[in-house]
Design an enzyme around this catalytic site. Structure first.
Site, mmCIF file in Angstrom:
data_model
loop_
_atom_site.group_PDB
_atom_site.id
_atom_site.type_symbol
_atom_site.label_atom_id
_atom_site.label_comp_id
_atom_site.label_asym_id
_atom_site.label_seq_id
_atom_site.Cartn_x
_atom_site.Cartn_y
_atom_site.Cartn_z
ATOM 1 N N LYS A 40 -26.477 -3.417 25.421
ATOM 2 C CA LYS A 40 -26.864 -2.796 24.148
ATOM 3 C C LYS A 40 -25.739 -1.853 23.711
ATOM 4 C CE LYS A 40 -29.395 -1.277 20.816
ATOM 5 N NZ LYS A 40 -29.479 -2.171 19.650
ATOM 6 N N CYS A 124 -21.879 -2.749 13.057
ATOM 7 C CA CYS A 124 -23.053 -1.869 12.962
ATOM 8 C C CYS A 124 -22.918 -0.962 11.740
ATOM 9 C CB CYS A 124 -23.226 -1.038 14.220
ATOM 10 S SG CYS A 124 -21.855 0.061 14.538
ATOM 11 N N ILE A 185 -21.694 -14.855 15.316
ATOM 12 C CA ILE A 185 -21.886 -13.894 14.250
ATOM 13 C C ILE A 185 -22.902 -12.845 14.716
ATOM 14 C CG2 ILE A 185 -21.363 -15.523 12.420
ATOM 15 C CD1 ILE A 185 -24.330 -15.794 11.801
ATOM 16 N N GLY A 259 -28.945 -14.543 22.302
ATOM 17 C CA GLY A 259 -29.484 -13.288 21.787
ATOM 18 C C GLY A 259 -30.992 -13.282 21.693
HETATM 19 C C1 LIG Z 1 -33.139 -6.585 18.737
HETATM 20 C C2 LIG Z 1 -31.661 -6.814 18.584
HETATM 21 C C3 LIG Z 1 -30.762 -5.780 18.896
HETATM 22 C C4 LIG Z 1 -29.384 -5.999 18.755
HETATM 23 N N1 LIG Z 1 -28.519 -4.989 19.092
HETATM 24 C C5 LIG Z 1 -27.172 -5.196 19.008
HETATM 25 C C6 LIG Z 1 -26.255 -4.169 19.394
HETATM 26 O O1 LIG Z 1 -26.627 -3.080 19.858
HETATM 27 N N2 LIG Z 1 -24.918 -4.426 19.252
HETATM 28 C C7 LIG Z 1 -24.458 -5.633 18.767
HETATM 29 O O2 LIG Z 1 -23.239 -5.814 18.663
HETATM 30 N N3 LIG Z 1 -25.313 -6.627 18.422
HETATM 31 C C8 LIG Z 1 -26.643 -6.436 18.535
HETATM 32 N N4 LIG Z 1 -27.511 -7.443 18.193
HETATM 33 C C9 LIG Z 1 -26.983 -8.745 17.705
HETATM 34 C C10 LIG Z 1 -26.989 -9.813 18.808
HETATM 35 O O3 LIG Z 1 -26.158 -9.438 19.888
HETATM 36 C C11 LIG Z 1 -26.537 -11.173 18.261
HETATM 37 O O4 LIG Z 1 -25.197 -11.088 17.854
HETATM 38 C C12 LIG Z 1 -27.373 -11.638 17.055
HETATM 39 O O5 LIG Z 1 -28.739 -11.336 17.256
HETATM 40 C C13 LIG Z 1 -27.238 -13.156 16.779
HETATM 41 O O6 LIG Z 1 -27.631 -13.929 17.876
HETATM 42 P P1 LIG Z 1 -29.115 -14.531 18.055
HETATM 43 O O7 LIG Z 1 -29.468 -15.260 16.799
HETATM 44 O O8 LIG Z 1 -29.031 -15.411 19.265
HETATM 45 O O9 LIG Z 1 -30.016 -13.352 18.288
HETATM 46 C C14 LIG Z 1 -28.896 -7.255 18.315
HETATM 47 C C15 LIG Z 1 -29.813 -8.279 18.009
HETATM 48 C C16 LIG Z 1 -31.170 -8.081 18.145
HETATM 49 C C17 LIG Z 1 -32.102 -9.204 17.819
#
Ligand SMILES: Cc1cc2nc3c(=O)[nH]c(=O)nc-3n(C[C@H](O)[C@H](O)[C@H](O)COP(=O)(O)O)c2cc1C
Length: 278
Positions: A40, A124, A185, A259
């Site tokens: 995280k 972010c 992404i 993710g």
């Molecule tokens: C609940 C949640 C929290 C996330 N927190 C972060 C984070 O702290 N830093 C970051 O770079 N990406 C964060 N992400 C993005 C994920 O790492 C990932 O890049 C994004 O969700 C796309 O992948 P997915 O469709 O498999 O979830 C977060 C995603 C979710 C769903």
């Protein structure tokens, strides 16, 4: 299935994506089987995150507005990091600064032997005095990556966005300034409304869309960058199955990050690994 990039060996191409598998101190049976885990996002100060509700399920993915809830760098180093020394896989710390200086401090604080590298969270929405994501501004990407590169010899991943920018431009800026890999992404902008109250559902009003809904666009972004740039890519967005992983590798990724799928099933990484091995 081993992947070697620069000085790192990944036992398989599967990583656990930032924000979806905590700080690396739980579910060690899953983490240790993966090629790596990205924690995280860690900030300088402790953050409690956005008001609830922070997660809303859509028909094909989720919207989240967690808002970088984390213990802050000092507490992370004293309470969590010591537990991570025994991890049998690559540990990447996702860092989220609100300024170039904050990214520099975080990188300096984390130049420690326990970790394989850093993922610079350029996507972010909390950079000071700006409504924009750092990863929407190639000059800021260049500045942050160069500043972090000066402070660490660790493996550096630049996590980019595909929100309202061609990520090829920012990928180039990251590579030119010392990133060893790019990751994309991140979530796409989203919002949902409650038609009864006529108000946005999420406490943070807007959120980030992730999950299967974004997969074709994520694949496109990776393919698009791969046509022009010879940089290691960590691809992700909606990975739920071994076939999804294969698609990302075909599009041009060397590694993939699982993710939202982890939120549906924390053992998904193991299941996908088993399918890939068969
Ligand atoms: C609940 C949640 C929290 C996330 N927190 C972060 C984070 O702290 N830093 C970051 O770079 N990406 C964060 N992400 C993005 C994920 O790492 C990932 O890049 C994004 O969700 C796309 O992948 P997915 O469709 O498999 O979830 C977060 C995603 C979710 C769903």
């Amino acid at each position: 299935m081993t992947v070697i990039i620069k000085n790192l060996t990944f036992k398989n191409p599967l990583l656990l994506a930032s924000g979806t598998f905590g700080l690396g101190d739980k579910f060690l049976g899953v983490i240790n089987k993966m090629g790596g885990i990205i924690t995280k996002g860690i900030t300088i100060e402790e953050r409690l995150g956005n008001p609830i509700p922070r997660i809303f399920e859509t028909p094909s993915g989720i919207l989240n507005s967690v808002g970088l809830e984390n213990p802050g760098i000092k507490k992370f180093k004293t309470t969590i990091l010591p537990k991570l020394t025994k991890l049998q896989t690559n540990l990447f710390i996702n860092i989220a600064g609100s300024s170039v200086d904050e990214f520099t401090i975080l990188a300096t604080e984390l130049d420690v032997p326990e970790i394989a590298g850093l993922e610079i969270n350029l996507s972010c929405p909390n950079i000071k005095n700006s409504q924009r994501l750092p990863a929407q501004n190639p000059r800021l990407v260049a500045k942050i990556v160069a500043a972090v590169r000066k402070k660490t010899s660790k493996f550096l991943i630049a996590k980019l966005t595909a929100n309202f920018i061609d990520p090829l431009i920012t990928a180039q800026a990251a590579v030119d300034n010392g990133a060893d890999a790019i990751s994309l992404i991140n979530t796409l902008y989203g919002i949902a409304f409650d038609v009864k109250t006529r108000k946005p559902i999420l406490g943070g009003i807007t959120g980030g869309l992730s999950g299967p809904a974004i997969k074709p666009f994520a694949l496109y972004c990776i393919w698009h960058i791969r046509q022009k740039l010879d940089v290691p890519i960590i691809g992700g967005g909606g990975i739920m199955t071994a076939n999804d992983v294969k698609e990302f590798l075909l599009a041009g990724a060397q590694l993939v990050a699982i993710g939202s799928g982890n939120l549906v099933d924390p053992f998904l990484g193991l299941k996908i690994l088993k399918e890939l091995e068969e």
